[in-house]
Scaffold this active site. Structure first.
Site, PDB file in Angstrom:
ATOM      1  CD  GLN A   1      -2.428  -1.255   2.752  1.00 31.22           C
ATOM      2  OE1 GLN A   1      -3.480  -0.677   3.011  1.00 31.22           O
ATOM      3  NE2 GLN A   1      -1.781  -1.967   3.652  1.00 31.22           N
TER       4      GLN A   1
ATOM      5  CG  ASP B   1       7.996   3.716   0.662  1.00 28.23           C
ATOM      6  OD1 ASP B   1       8.365   2.711   0.021  1.00 28.23           O
ATOM      7  OD2 ASP B   1       7.554   3.634   1.831  1.00 28.23           O
TER       8      ASP B   1
ATOM      9  CG  HIS C   1      -2.927   2.374  -1.744  1.00 26.90           C
ATOM     10  ND1 HIS C   1      -2.964   2.391  -0.363  1.00 26.90           N
ATOM     11  CD2 HIS C   1      -4.022   1.665  -2.119  1.00 26.90           C
ATOM     12  CE1 HIS C   1      -4.022   1.724   0.058  1.00 26.90           C
ATOM     13  NE2 HIS C   1      -4.674   1.270  -0.985  1.00 26.90           N
TER      14      HIS C   1
ATOM     15  CB  CYS D   1       1.862  16.021 -20.204  1.00 24.13           C
ATOM     16  SG  CYS D   1       2.045  14.296 -20.701  1.00 24.13           S
TER      17      CYS D   1
END
Ligand code: OAD
Length: 247
Positions: A92, A95, A114, A141
């Site tokens: 989850q 990092d 996540h 972008c």
């Protein structure tokens, strides 16, 4: 018996001893920031600069020299790569500490459900790009060139986690489940242990009992850098012993 397919689920607690804050501890991120200000699509629509500031701060932390994978990340990398059956590490965490311990082909064992702090996504063209700088409301972008649509590649509250099909397939085959450093409060991850009850061996490794601690076959409580390497060595030794007995 051949070794069972393995799923390891991790949460913020595994990175705590690497210097990254958890969410729900007294000093955690959700004690200092309101979820509805920084971690929902509505927050981003209302005040994108504030949301960017929150994730820019967290992304920058990953570059601090002291923030490195700890003994628990390394042990789990060893577990999923040495396990003699399919093994998936579902995290989850956003990092990159698991990713640093699973380079190259070993990355196939890792699923960051996540999202990932070190990626950004364009709301105009959908392209996901590796990202290490700060994001702003004006960042163009790199794929389509349009400014204003870049967002952290993070699953916010109310959004669908990533890789759910792959997780479902792994859950269907799973015979061994480890949950590490998560408080068991956020679904769907919090529901994995109940879904696997009766058909997989389940073990919780956490600083303290999680919300669903009673649903596990066994639980060990303590700091991840102490209890995870010990559990990994035990599980791998068990698997090795069973393999020898079969042969
Ligand atoms: P939490 O902050 O809810 O829980 C962290 C767990 O780690 C707690 O049960 C702590 O007791 C435990 N812990 C703390 N230090 C530890 C250590 N040194 N060793 C072992 N365990 C330790 O974090 P998560 O469960 O990961 O989602 O939270 C789940 C999700 O909620 C996150 O992915 C995030 C958050 O809101 C999103 O942002 C979508």
């Amino acid at each position: 018996m051949p070794a069972p397919a393995l799923i390891v689920l991790t949460g913020a607690g595994i990175s705590a001893e690497s210097g990254l804050a958890t969410f729900r501890d007294p000093n955690g991120l959700w004690a200092r920031h309101r979820i509805e200000d920084v971690a929902t699509p509505e927050a981003f629509a209302r005040d994108p600069a504030r949301v960017h500031a929150f994730y820019n701060m967290r992304r920058a932390q990953l570059h601090e020299p002291a923030v490195q994978p700890n003994a628990a990340h390394h042990a789990l990398a060893r577990l999923v790569t040495a396990w003699p059956a399919p093994a998936l590490l579902v995290t989850q965490n956003v990092d990159d500490l698991h990713a640093r311990t699973l380079p190259g082909a070993a990355a196939r064992h890792l699923l960051p459900m996540h999202g990932e702090l070190r990626k950004a996504r364009c709301l105009h063209c959908g392209q996901v790009t590796a990202w290490d700088q700060d994001l702003s409301t004006q960042t163009p972008c790199p794929a389509c060139g349009k400014p204003g649509g870049m967002r952290p590649h993070i699953v916010w509250f109310g959004e669908t986690p990533l890789g759910l099909e792959r997780i479902e397939d792994a859950m269907a085959a799973c015979g061994m489940f480890l949950s590490v450093g998560t408080s068991g409060q956020v679904y769907p991850a919090a529901g994995f242990v109940a879904a696997l009850r009766g058909r997989a061996r389940t073990l919780e490794l956490n600083l303290e009992p999680s919300l669903g601690s009673h649903l596990f076959d066994a639980a060990e409580h303590g700091p991840a850098t102490t209890i995870v390497p010990a559990a990994v060595e035990r599980l791998l030794a068990e698997a090795e012993r069973e393999k020898k007995e079969e042969g």
